[in-house]
Design an enzyme around this catalytic site. Structure first.
Site: not given
Ligand code: IPE
Ligand code: IPE
Ligand code: MG
Length: 250
Positions: A30, A78
């Protein structure tokens, strides 16, 4: 400092020294967007640099003898991102697969993927299947890409498969155990992760490996993923070696 716990400087040249590597490391990669933002660059440049970090970390895991490395590359959530970013991410995946094939072969790495792969753009899926096939005879580390992955979707798919077995008379509901669920998980071929690393400081799982992380050691670093390198990986593994895993015992 005992021989059992070398510091990061001692292990720099020599991998982990005598310490055994974790069998399975999972990573939530991330912070690509923030890395780019901090530099006034487009988010996609962050993802490109994230792909380079993945190469380094994969090679380091191989070097220290990790059996399985599972990385979260794209979650089912996402898809909420702008279409241009999603498009760029799948383009990058295709580029990564083509560019890294020689490294995968040279390091005896077997590529695998988990997630609802049938929903990927056709050309990305094709490139993925091709690379999985070309590395299928390798016998070293498994590099598992979690793409269009969600822990809840994985459990949904596993329960659906168990229900089918029940409907077909192959399994009686009263005989059902968690091992029956486990053999329908995407991850049935690998042990549960020993160590989960999340970069960029967020203290959450974001729907990653919900079942498998039950007793995994968690390691969160503030570094954004594109900045995470060999020494960071080794440091995380050293930290893991300092943990006392009790699994509910004393
Ligand atoms: C991780 O970085 C990559 C993917 C989720 C595909 P992010 O893109 O989430 O980066 P941040 O969290 O916005 O900084
Ligand atoms: C998790 O990161 C997914 C991947 C790294 C692929 P996100 O950036 O999507 O997670 P949230 O939105 O911060 O929870
Ligand atoms: Mg993020």
């Amino acid at each position: 400092m005992t021989a059992q716990s070398p510091n990061i400087l001692e292990i720099g040249k020599d991998g982990l020294g005598n310490l055994p590597p974790p069998k399975h490391i999972a990573i939530i990669m991330d912070g690509n967007g923030r890395w780019a933002q901090q530099r006034g660059l487009p988010r996609v440049t962050g993802h490109e640099n994230g792909a380079a970090a993945l190469r380094t970390v994969t090679e380091t895991c191989c070097e220290i003898g990790v059996g399985c490395l599972t990385v979260y590359a794209f979650s089912t959530e996402n898809w909420k991102r702008p279409v241009e970013e999603v498009h760029a991410l799948f383009g990058l995946l295709e580029h990564f697969l083509a560019a890294e094939l020689p490294t995968l072969l040279a390091n005896n790495i077997r590529l695998r993927a988990i997630g609802r792969l049938q929903e990927l753009p056709a050309s990305a899926l094709c490139a993925l299947e091709k690379t999985i096939d070309l590395t299928s005879h390798n016998t070293g580390m498994n590099l598992v890409l979690a793409i269009n992955y969600s822990g809840r979707a994985e459990l949904e798919d596993a329960v659906r498969s168990v229900c089918k077995e029940v409907a077909e008379g192959l399994l009686r509901p009263e005989n059902f155990t968690q091992e029956d669920l486990q053999r329908h998980l995407y991850t049935r071929d690998w042990p549960d992760p020993d160590l989960l690393i999340r970069t960029s400081g967020e203290m959450r799982l974001s729907n990653f490996l919900l079942w498998q992380l039950s007793y995994t050691e968690l390691y969160v670093t503030p570094k954004c993923w594109p900045d995470f390198g060999r020494e960071d990986l080794l440091e995380a593994v050293l930290d893991f070696h300092r943990r006392k895993r009790r699994f509910g015992g004393i």
